[in-house]
Scaffold this motif. Sequence first.
Motif, PDB file in Angstrom:
ATOM      1  N   GLU A 105       0.797  -1.223   0.000  1.00 54.11           N
ATOM      2  CA  GLU A 105       0.000   0.000   0.000  1.00 54.11           C
ATOM      3  C   GLU A 105       0.833   1.277   0.000  1.00 54.11           C
ATOM      4  O   GLU A 105       0.309   2.361  -0.283  1.00 54.11           O
ATOM      5  N   ALA A 106       2.120   1.168   0.314  1.00 52.52           N
ATOM      6  CA  ALA A 106       2.966   2.357   0.370  1.00 52.52           C
ATOM      7  C   ALA A 106       3.282   2.868  -1.033  1.00 52.52           C
ATOM      8  O   ALA A 106       3.351   2.099  -1.999  1.00 52.52           O
ATOM      9  N   GLN A 107       3.477   4.164  -1.138  1.00 52.09           N
ATOM     10  CA  GLN A 107       3.876   4.778  -2.399  1.00 52.09           C
ATOM     11  C   GLN A 107       5.403   4.807  -2.462  1.00 52.09           C
ATOM     12  O   GLN A 107       6.040   5.826  -2.234  1.00 52.09           O
ATOM     13  N   LEU A 108       5.978   3.663  -2.776  1.00 51.53           N
ATOM     14  CA  LEU A 108       7.430   3.545  -2.818  1.00 51.53           C
ATOM     15  C   LEU A 108       7.977   4.031  -4.159  1.00 51.53           C
ATOM     16  O   LEU A 108       7.299   3.923  -5.183  1.00 51.53           O
ATOM     17  N   PRO A 109       9.198   4.555  -4.165  1.00 54.81           N
ATOM     18  CA  PRO A 109       9.808   4.953  -5.444  1.00 54.81           C
ATOM     19  C   PRO A 109       9.904   3.762  -6.390  1.00 54.81           C
ATOM     20  O   PRO A 109      10.054   2.609  -5.954  1.00 54.81           O
ATOM     21  N   ILE A 161      13.162 -12.684  14.222  1.00 57.84           N
ATOM     22  CA  ILE A 161      12.301 -11.503  14.085  1.00 57.84           C
ATOM     23  C   ILE A 161      13.140 -10.234  13.964  1.00 57.84           C
ATOM     24  O   ILE A 161      12.837  -9.345  13.156  1.00 57.84           O
ATOM     25  N   ALA A 162      14.197 -10.135  14.754  1.00 59.89           N
ATOM     26  CA  ALA A 162      15.083  -8.965  14.660  1.00 59.89           C
ATOM     27  C   ALA A 162      15.676  -8.859  13.260  1.00 59.89           C
ATOM     28  O   ALA A 162      15.758  -7.767  12.680  1.00 59.89           O
ATOM     29  N   GLY A 163      16.100  -9.996  12.706  1.00 63.73           N
ATOM     30  CA  GLY A 163      16.628 -10.001  11.350  1.00 63.73           C
ATOM     31  C   GLY A 163      15.581  -9.590  10.326  1.00 63.73           C
ATOM     32  O   GLY A 163      15.868  -8.860   9.374  1.00 63.73           O
ATOM     33  N   LEU A 164      14.366 -10.030  10.545  1.00 65.52           N
ATOM     34  CA  LEU A 164      13.277  -9.715   9.634  1.00 65.52           C
ATOM     35  C   LEU A 164      12.947  -8.225   9.643  1.00 65.52           C
ATOM     36  O   LEU A 164      12.553  -7.653   8.625  1.00 65.52           O
ATOM     37  N   LEU A 165      13.138  -7.584  10.790  1.00 64.93           N
ATOM     38  CA  LEU A 165      12.746  -6.181  10.945  1.00 64.93           C
ATOM     39  C   LEU A 165      13.918  -5.201  10.855  1.00 64.93           C
ATOM     40  O   LEU A 165      13.702  -3.986  10.912  1.00 64.93           O
ATOM     41  N   HIS A 166      15.138  -5.693  10.702  1.00 59.41           N
ATOM     42  CA  HIS A 166      16.300  -4.823  10.903  1.00 59.41           C
ATOM     43  C   HIS A 166      16.358  -3.655   9.917  1.00 59.41           C
ATOM     44  O   HIS A 166      16.888  -2.596  10.247  1.00 59.41           O
ATOM     45  N   ASP A 167      15.828  -3.826   8.718  1.00 62.52           N
ATOM     46  CA  ASP A 167      15.907  -2.768   7.708  1.00 62.52           C
ATOM     47  C   ASP A 167      14.559  -2.091   7.438  1.00 62.52           C
ATOM     48  O   ASP A 167      14.399  -1.414   6.429  1.00 62.52           O
ATOM     49  N   VAL A 168      13.601  -2.271   8.339  1.00 59.38           N
ATOM     50  CA  VAL A 168      12.268  -1.718   8.087  1.00 59.38           C
ATOM     51  C   VAL A 168      12.317  -0.201   7.976  1.00 59.38           C
ATOM     52  O   VAL A 168      11.468   0.415   7.318  1.00 59.38           O
ATOM     53  N   GLY A 169      13.309   0.424   8.590  1.00 59.40           N
ATOM     54  CA  GLY A 169      13.455   1.874   8.471  1.00 59.40           C
ATOM     55  C   GLY A 169      13.642   2.333   7.036  1.00 59.40           C
ATOM     56  O   GLY A 169      13.277   3.464   6.676  1.00 59.40           O
ATOM     57  N   LYS A 170      14.246   1.485   6.191  1.00 58.08           N
ATOM     58  CA  LYS A 170      14.393   1.838   4.774  1.00 58.08           C
ATOM     59  C   LYS A 170      13.027   2.024   4.120  1.00 58.08           C
ATOM     60  O   LYS A 170      12.833   2.921   3.283  1.00 58.08           O
ATOM     61  N   LEU A 171      12.096   1.158   4.490  1.00 60.48           N
ATOM     62  CA  LEU A 171      10.736   1.263   3.964  1.00 60.48           C
ATOM     63  C   LEU A 171      10.095   2.581   4.370  1.00 60.48           C
ATOM     64  O   LEU A 171       9.494   3.290   3.553  1.00 60.48           O
ATOM     65  N   PHE A 172      10.203   2.892   5.664  1.00 60.14           N
ATOM     66  CA  PHE A 172       9.559   4.091   6.183  1.00 60.14           C
ATOM     67  C   PHE A 172      10.132   5.351   5.530  1.00 60.14           C
ATOM     68  O   PHE A 172       9.392   6.278   5.195  1.00 60.14           O
ATOM     69  N   LEU A 173      11.445   5.374   5.346  1.00 60.39           N
ATOM     70  CA  LEU A 173      12.071   6.536   4.723  1.00 60.39           C
ATOM     71  C   LEU A 173      11.677   6.652   3.255  1.00 60.39           C
ATOM     72  O   LEU A 173      11.298   7.728   2.778  1.00 60.39           O
ATOM     73  N   ALA A 174      11.743   5.535   2.531  1.00 67.45           N
ATOM     74  CA  ALA A 174      11.425   5.552   1.098  1.00 67.45           C
ATOM     75  C   ALA A 174       9.970   5.919   0.847  1.00 67.45           C
ATOM     76  O   ALA A 174       9.650   6.603  -0.136  1.00 67.45           O
ATOM     77  N   ALA A 175       9.071   5.466   1.739  1.00 69.01           N
ATOM     78  CA  ALA A 175       7.644   5.723   1.549  1.00 69.01           C
ATOM     79  C   ALA A 175       7.252   7.150   1.915  1.00 69.01           C
ATOM     80  O   ALA A 175       6.373   7.736   1.279  1.00 69.01           O
ATOM     81  N   THR A 176       7.901   7.697   2.939  1.00 64.06           N
ATOM     82  CA  THR A 176       7.495   9.018   3.427  1.00 64.06           C
ATOM     83  C   THR A 176       8.332  10.156   2.856  1.00 64.06           C
ATOM     84  O   THR A 176       7.849  11.285   2.753  1.00 64.06           O
ATOM     85  N   ARG A 177       9.581   9.879   2.507  1.00 68.66           N
ATOM     86  CA  ARG A 177      10.446  10.897   1.900  1.00 68.66           C
ATOM     87  C   ARG A 177      11.201  10.298   0.713  1.00 68.66           C
ATOM     88  O   ARG A 177      12.414  10.110   0.752  1.00 68.66           O
ATOM     89  N   PRO A 178      10.469   9.975  -0.352  1.00 66.43           N
ATOM     90  CA  PRO A 178      11.136   9.364  -1.518  1.00 66.43           C
ATOM     91  C   PRO A 178      12.226  10.256  -2.109  1.00 66.43           C
ATOM     92  O   PRO A 178      13.191   9.750  -2.680  1.00 66.43           O
ATOM     93  N   ASP A 179      12.077  11.576  -1.974  1.00 68.81           N
ATOM     94  CA  ASP A 179      13.088  12.489  -2.506  1.00 68.81           C
ATOM     95  C   ASP A 179      14.429  12.294  -1.799  1.00 68.81           C
ATOM     96  O   ASP A 179      15.486  12.238  -2.440  1.00 68.81           O
ATOM     97  N   ILE A 180      14.370  12.161  -0.468  1.00 69.68           N
ATOM     98  CA  ILE A 180      15.595  11.929   0.303  1.00 69.68           C
ATOM     99  C   ILE A 180      16.157  10.550   0.002  1.00 69.68           C
ATOM    100  O   ILE A 180      17.376  10.381  -0.166  1.00 69.68           O
ATOM    101  N   TRP A 181      15.281   9.562  -0.079  1.00 71.87           N
ATOM    102  CA  TRP A 181      15.726   8.183  -0.366  1.00 71.87           C
ATOM    103  C   TRP A 181      16.477   8.142  -1.701  1.00 71.87           C
ATOM    104  O   TRP A 181      17.526   7.511  -1.809  1.00 71.87           O
ATOM    105  N   GLU A 182      15.954   8.826  -2.707  1.00 71.64           N
ATOM    106  CA  GLU A 182      16.603   8.817  -4.020  1.00 71.64           C
ATOM    107  C   GLU A 182      17.971   9.499  -3.975  1.00 71.64           C
ATOM    108  O   GLU A 182      18.921   9.030  -4.612  1.00 71.64           O
ATOM    109  N   LYS A 183      18.090  10.583  -3.232  1.00 70.01           N
ATOM    110  CA  LYS A 183      19.393  11.256  -3.091  1.00 70.01           C
ATOM    111  C   LYS A 183      20.399  10.341  -2.400  1.00 70.01           C
ATOM    112  O   LYS A 183      21.571  10.291  -2.773  1.00 70.01           O
ATOM    113  N   ILE A 184      19.926   9.605  -1.397  1.00 68.16           N
ATOM    114  CA  ILE A 184      20.805   8.695  -0.660  1.00 68.16           C
ATOM    115  C   ILE A 184      21.296   7.570  -1.570  1.00 68.16           C
ATOM    116  O   ILE A 184      22.479   7.212  -1.561  1.00 68.16           O
TER     117      ILE A 184
END
Length: 302
Positions: A105-109, A161-184
Amino acid sequence: MQTQKESRLFLQKLLQNPPMLPFDPKLLPLLFAVTQEGSNASVKTVVALIEQSPRLATRVLAVANSAAYGLEFKVSTLQRAINIMGLREVRLLVLMVGMSSFIREAQLPKAFDTNKFWSHLLSVANISRALANVFGGTAGACGQDASPDERLVMVPDEAYIAGLLHDVGKLFLAATRPDIWEKIVEMEQAEDMDMFEAEHSEWGMDHALIGAAVLHHWKLPLVLTEPINLHHSPELATSFKMEARLLAVANCLARYSHDTPATLGDDVLEYLPHGCDPETVSAAVFQSMANAQRTGIAELNA
């Protein structure tokens, strides 16, 4: 380049309006409490929690009825489904449903490769569980003379579970600030640096902090959120030190080829517990990945 003030404001707004889940986030800490190892909670208690979310209840029944469980009859009640799957599998399924729903459902780049993302998460999860079996146990931390800082609190299922969730922050950043994610991503590729390094350079914080902050906001236990926060800098951990090192090792090892047991590089060796045999670690990881390939990755369909 963004200022740290802007990144802190981003995080503040994210926590005020956190990512939507297909169920009430308040269910997460409750389900973790009743499904953790040693819990005396009854199946009826778990059923009552899951029934609060019709979408989640439907998914639990669907998975219990899937071919992955080899059933020749239809499961029609949550109690029967949980008895078949087990409490720990239900807890994992809840997280998988939440993550897969958010991704859909997220608007990912357009450049965000969800298949590659899932594959990495599942690799780190499987490796983390294997490492927990090696690092932990009655001896603790691979060797008999482990210091208190080298004793693993996290059990294998929590490590998964920790391994499964370790990079979830990438999702949150890409979905909410795709402009910053693309620059990164552009900086990561142009400068040939790790993504977390590009994040710090461009944004002043990394995806590990973002993910851990949201998971902590959802009241997931510290044994998960603290290692997730520091999986790129475990040397900074003041609590759950071995858990942070375990997750850092798993994240590095997920990039290795697992066709055969590998010789571990310095990026892994520096975080192994004192007295831990690298060959034992390599063999355990190789075996865990082989098992995952044989059984298939049913979680991708959650």
